[in-house]
Design a protein around this motif. Structure first.
Motif, mmCIF file in Angstrom:
data_model
loop_
_atom_site.group_PDB
_atom_site.id
_atom_site.type_symbol
_atom_site.label_atom_id
_atom_site.label_comp_id
_atom_site.label_asym_id
_atom_site.label_seq_id
_atom_site.Cartn_x
_atom_site.Cartn_y
_atom_site.Cartn_z
ATOM 1 N N THR A 11 7.620 -32.463 18.831
ATOM 2 C CA THR A 11 6.199 -32.402 18.492
ATOM 3 C C THR A 11 5.357 -32.989 19.625
ATOM 4 O O THR A 11 4.296 -32.450 19.953
ATOM 5 N N TRP A 12 5.825 -34.079 20.240
ATOM 6 C CA TRP A 12 5.106 -34.672 21.376
ATOM 7 C C TRP A 12 5.028 -33.668 22.529
ATOM 8 O O TRP A 12 3.963 -33.483 23.123
ATOM 9 N N ARG A 15 2.461 -31.057 21.674
ATOM 10 C CA ARG A 15 1.102 -31.612 21.715
ATOM 11 C C ARG A 15 0.621 -31.753 23.163
ATOM 12 O O ARG A 15 -0.492 -31.376 23.494
ATOM 13 N N SER A 18 -0.265 -28.512 24.930
ATOM 14 C CA SER A 18 -1.507 -27.875 24.480
ATOM 15 C C SER A 18 -2.749 -28.538 25.078
ATOM 16 O O SER A 18 -3.849 -28.019 24.937
ATOM 17 N N ARG A 19 -2.591 -29.670 25.769
ATOM 18 C CA ARG A 19 -3.722 -30.362 26.389
ATOM 19 C C ARG A 19 -4.120 -29.675 27.699
ATOM 20 O O ARG A 19 -3.283 -29.045 28.344
#
Length: 106
Positions: A11-12, A15, A18-19
């Motif tokens: 998940t990290w 995330r 997606s930045r």
């Protein structure tokens, strides 16, 4: 590494990817504050080029100040969501023999 730990790490990765520019911070030390000149949030972020889970950790390929830096975090025994001065993070504890180390993934 447990399934829950793998899920937190995956998940990290998602995330961060997606930045904008895949900005992230990777720090060591129990307090996660051993970054001296990097104390202001996102002043000098690392850029995540690639990441993958391994049998007992995570392999990162970072762009740090324009240099490509491979980093493998292995021997993971604990992964927990935590708050770091840069924001929401994972606090990862590794063990090699008798030695433990803390790595923060922001």
């Amino acid at each position: 590494m447990t399934g829950d730990q793998r899920l937190l790490l995956q998940t990290w990765i998602e995330r961060v990817m997606s930045r904008p520019s895949a900005m992230c911070g990777v720090f060591t030390g129990d307090e996660g504050q051993s970054f001296s000149s990097r104390a202001r949030p996102w002043d000098e972020p690392d850029l995540l080029i690639n990441a993958s889970l391994t049998a007992d950790g995570i392999r990162l390929d970072l762009d740090s100040y324009g240099a490509r830096v491979p980093w493998e975090i292995s021997g993971v025994v604990q992964v927990e969501e935590a708050e770091h001065p840069w924001g929401a993070a994972l606090r990862v504890v590794t063990m090699a023999g008798e030695r433990t180390e803390v790595v923060w993934l922001v």
